[in-house]
Design a protein around this motif. Structure first.
Motif, PDB file in Angstrom:
ATOM      1  N   VAL A   1      44.976  37.201  35.525  1.00 56.61           N
ATOM      2  CA  VAL A   1      44.079  37.063  36.661  1.00 56.61           C
ATOM      3  C   VAL A   1      43.102  35.971  36.245  1.00 56.61           C
ATOM      4  O   VAL A   1      42.606  35.975  35.115  1.00 56.61           O
ATOM      5  CB  VAL A   1      43.328  38.379  36.943  1.00 56.61           C
ATOM      6  CG1 VAL A   1      42.385  38.219  38.117  1.00 56.61           C
ATOM      7  CG2 VAL A   1      44.316  39.507  37.184  1.00 56.61           C
ATOM      8  N   TYR A   2      42.844  35.034  37.138  1.00 57.55           N
ATOM      9  CA  TYR A   2      41.989  33.911  36.776  1.00 57.55           C
ATOM     10  C   TYR A   2      41.029  33.574  37.906  1.00 57.55           C
ATOM     11  O   TYR A   2      41.275  33.888  39.072  1.00 57.55           O
ATOM     12  CB  TYR A   2      42.838  32.690  36.402  1.00 57.55           C
ATOM     13  CG  TYR A   2      43.694  32.171  37.531  1.00 57.55           C
ATOM     14  CD1 TYR A   2      43.244  31.153  38.365  1.00 57.55           C
ATOM     15  CD2 TYR A   2      44.954  32.702  37.781  1.00 57.55           C
ATOM     16  CE1 TYR A   2      44.017  30.680  39.400  1.00 57.55           C
ATOM     17  CE2 TYR A   2      45.738  32.245  38.818  1.00 57.55           C
ATOM     18  CZ  TYR A   2      45.263  31.224  39.631  1.00 57.55           C
ATOM     19  OH  TYR A   2      46.029  30.765  40.670  1.00 57.55           O
ATOM     20  N   VAL A   3      39.935  32.942  37.518  1.00 64.84           N
ATOM     21  CA  VAL A   3      38.943  32.477  38.489  1.00 64.84           C
ATOM     22  C   VAL A   3      38.687  31.010  38.217  1.00 64.84           C
ATOM     23  O   VAL A   3      38.404  30.619  37.085  1.00 64.84           O
ATOM     24  CB  VAL A   3      37.624  33.278  38.397  1.00 64.84           C
ATOM     25  CG1 VAL A   3      36.615  32.770  39.416  1.00 64.84           C
ATOM     26  CG2 VAL A   3      37.883  34.770  38.585  1.00 64.84           C
ATOM     27  N   LEU A   4      38.809  30.203  39.259  1.00 65.27           N
ATOM     28  CA  LEU A   4      38.526  28.779  39.181  1.00 65.27           C
ATOM     29  C   LEU A   4      37.230  28.494  39.919  1.00 65.27           C
ATOM     30  O   LEU A   4      36.929  29.149  40.918  1.00 65.27           O
ATOM     31  CB  LEU A   4      39.637  27.960  39.849  1.00 65.27           C
ATOM     32  CG  LEU A   4      41.067  28.183  39.388  1.00 65.27           C
ATOM     33  CD1 LEU A   4      42.017  27.323  40.219  1.00 65.27           C
ATOM     34  CD2 LEU A   4      41.213  27.871  37.925  1.00 65.27           C
TER      35      LEU A   4
ATOM     36  N   THR B   1      40.049  32.962  43.207  1.00 68.35           N
ATOM     37  CA  THR B   1      40.626  33.975  42.326  1.00 68.35           C
ATOM     38  C   THR B   1      42.110  34.125  42.628  1.00 68.35           C
ATOM     39  O   THR B   1      42.510  34.199  43.794  1.00 68.35           O
ATOM     40  CB  THR B   1      39.922  35.329  42.535  1.00 68.35           C
ATOM     41  OG1 THR B   1      38.529  35.151  42.323  1.00 68.35           O
ATOM     42  CG2 THR B   1      40.447  36.380  41.575  1.00 68.35           C
ATOM     43  N   GLY B   2      42.921  34.184  41.573  1.00 66.31           N
ATOM     44  CA  GLY B   2      44.353  34.361  41.741  1.00 66.31           C
ATOM     45  C   GLY B   2      44.953  35.047  40.524  1.00 66.31           C
ATOM     46  O   GLY B   2      44.253  35.409  39.586  1.00 66.31           O
ATOM     47  N   TYR B   3      46.269  35.227  40.566  1.00 63.38           N
ATOM     48  CA  TYR B   3      46.970  35.774  39.398  1.00 63.38           C
ATOM     49  C   TYR B   3      48.284  35.041  39.234  1.00 63.38           C
ATOM     50  O   TYR B   3      48.816  34.446  40.176  1.00 63.38           O
ATOM     51  CB  TYR B   3      47.175  37.291  39.522  1.00 63.38           C
ATOM     52  CG  TYR B   3      48.360  37.705  40.341  1.00 63.38           C
ATOM     53  CD1 TYR B   3      49.592  37.967  39.739  1.00 63.38           C
ATOM     54  CD2 TYR B   3      48.274  37.819  41.715  1.00 63.38           C
ATOM     55  CE1 TYR B   3      50.693  38.329  40.493  1.00 63.38           C
ATOM     56  CE2 TYR B   3      49.361  38.194  42.475  1.00 63.38           C
ATOM     57  CZ  TYR B   3      50.579  38.443  41.860  1.00 63.38           C
ATOM     58  OH  TYR B   3      51.665  38.797  42.603  1.00 63.38           O
ATOM     59  N   THR B   4      48.794  35.065  38.021  1.00 63.13           N
ATOM     60  CA  THR B   4      50.026  34.357  37.709  1.00 63.13           C
ATOM     61  C   THR B   4      50.635  34.904  36.426  1.00 63.13           C
ATOM     62  O   THR B   4      49.953  35.567  35.645  1.00 63.13           O
ATOM     63  CB  THR B   4      49.753  32.843  37.539  1.00 63.13           C
ATOM     64  OG1 THR B   4      50.981  32.149  37.344  1.00 63.13           O
ATOM     65  CG2 THR B   4      48.835  32.581  36.351  1.00 63.13           C
TER      66      THR B   4
ATOM     67  N   ARG C   1      50.211  27.330  36.221  1.00 67.63           N
ATOM     68  CA  ARG C   1      49.506  27.538  37.492  1.00 67.63           C
ATOM     69  C   ARG C   1      48.242  26.690  37.571  1.00 67.63           C
ATOM     70  O   ARG C   1      47.954  26.099  38.618  1.00 67.63           O
ATOM     71  CB  ARG C   1      49.169  29.022  37.672  1.00 67.63           C
ATOM     72  CG  ARG C   1      48.604  29.346  39.025  1.00 67.63           C
ATOM     73  CD  ARG C   1      49.618  29.048  40.107  1.00 67.63           C
ATOM     74  NE  ARG C   1      49.126  29.515  41.399  1.00 67.63           N
ATOM     75  CZ  ARG C   1      49.587  29.096  42.559  1.00 67.63           C
ATOM     76  NH1 ARG C   1      50.568  28.212  42.609  1.00 67.63           N
ATOM     77  NH2 ARG C   1      49.091  29.555  43.693  1.00 67.63           N
ATOM     78  N   PHE C   2      47.502  26.599  36.483  1.00 64.94           N
ATOM     79  CA  PHE C   2      46.306  25.768  36.478  1.00 64.94           C
ATOM     80  C   PHE C   2      46.677  24.302  36.699  1.00 64.94           C
ATOM     81  O   PHE C   2      46.013  23.584  37.444  1.00 64.94           O
ATOM     82  CB  PHE C   2      45.519  25.948  35.177  1.00 64.94           C
ATOM     83  CG  PHE C   2      44.226  25.197  35.148  1.00 64.94           C
ATOM     84  CD1 PHE C   2      43.295  25.321  36.177  1.00 64.94           C
ATOM     85  CD2 PHE C   2      43.928  24.351  34.100  1.00 64.94           C
ATOM     86  CE1 PHE C   2      42.097  24.628  36.160  1.00 64.94           C
ATOM     87  CE2 PHE C   2      42.726  23.659  34.068  1.00 64.94           C
ATOM     88  CZ  PHE C   2      41.818  23.788  35.099  1.00 64.94           C
TER      89      PHE C   2
ATOM     90  N   TYR D   1      40.158  43.468  43.234  1.00 66.18           N
ATOM     91  CA  TYR D   1      38.827  43.946  42.855  1.00 66.18           C
ATOM     92  C   TYR D   1      37.854  42.780  42.663  1.00 66.18           C
ATOM     93  O   TYR D   1      36.723  42.820  43.142  1.00 66.18           O
ATOM     94  CB  TYR D   1      38.890  44.779  41.569  1.00 66.18           C
ATOM     95  CG  TYR D   1      37.515  45.075  41.021  1.00 66.18           C
ATOM     96  CD1 TYR D   1      36.689  46.014  41.637  1.00 66.18           C
ATOM     97  CD2 TYR D   1      37.030  44.393  39.913  1.00 66.18           C
ATOM     98  CE1 TYR D   1      35.410  46.260  41.152  1.00 66.18           C
ATOM     99  CE2 TYR D   1      35.757  44.638  39.428  1.00 66.18           C
ATOM    100  CZ  TYR D   1      34.952  45.574  40.050  1.00 66.18           C
ATOM    101  OH  TYR D   1      33.689  45.805  39.581  1.00 66.18           O
ATOM    102  N   LEU D   2      38.297  41.729  41.965  1.00 69.07           N
ATOM    103  CA  LEU D   2      37.405  40.605  41.692  1.00 69.07           C
ATOM    104  C   LEU D   2      37.000  39.865  42.967  1.00 69.07           C
ATOM    105  O   LEU D   2      36.001  39.146  42.973  1.00 69.07           O
ATOM    106  CB  LEU D   2      38.047  39.638  40.698  1.00 69.07           C
ATOM    107  CG  LEU D   2      38.191  40.172  39.274  1.00 69.07           C
ATOM    108  CD1 LEU D   2      38.922  39.152  38.399  1.00 69.07           C
ATOM    109  CD2 LEU D   2      36.840  40.527  38.663  1.00 69.07           C
ATOM    110  N   LYS D   3      37.734  40.063  44.049  1.00 73.12           N
ATOM    111  CA  LYS D   3      37.393  39.442  45.331  1.00 73.12           C
ATOM    112  C   LYS D   3      36.410  40.288  46.148  1.00 73.12           C
ATOM    113  O   LYS D   3      35.902  39.818  47.156  1.00 73.12           O
ATOM    114  CB  LYS D   3      38.659  39.194  46.143  1.00 73.12           C
ATOM    115  CG  LYS D   3      39.537  38.108  45.541  1.00 73.12           C
ATOM    116  CD  LYS D   3      40.785  37.908  46.355  1.00 73.12           C
ATOM    117  CE  LYS D   3      41.630  36.769  45.795  1.00 73.12           C
ATOM    118  NZ  LYS D   3      42.849  36.545  46.601  1.00 73.12           N
TER     119      LYS D   3
END
Length: 87
Positions: A7-10, A20-23, A29-30, A67-69
């Motif tokens: 799970v990442y946040v840019l 926010t996304g996941y991969t 992905r980045f 959740y992070l959203k």
């Protein structure tokens, strides 16, 4: 051992907003985000990764992403990153 889901946040350096996304492959992905291949962020470049965490399976990653959203998730990130100077 199987690979992780991330799970990442840019943060957009253009508008200051987060994505926010996941991969399963964070590096790839980045790079897709940087190259403008992701529709939701292509007009918000340049971007930087400000947070990521690993999950053991896709279901955990999607739940964490959701959740992070939320309001509480955004508050968690704000608290987690309060000492980060790039915000």
């Amino acid at each position: 051992m199987s690979s992780f889901y991330y799970v990442y946040v840019l943060r957009s350096l253009k508008d200051g907003k987060n994505y926010t996304g996941y991969t399963k492959n964070l590096k790839l992905r980045f790079q897709q985000h940087i190259d403008g291949l992701v529709e939701s962020t292509k007009n918000r470049r340049p971007l930087q990764i400000i947070y990521f965490e690993g999950c053991l399976n896709q279901q955990d990653a999607t739940h964490r992403e959701k959740y992070l959203k939320t309001h509480y998730g955004k508050m968690f990130l704000k608290n987690r990153l309060k000492r980060w100077e790039g915000k």
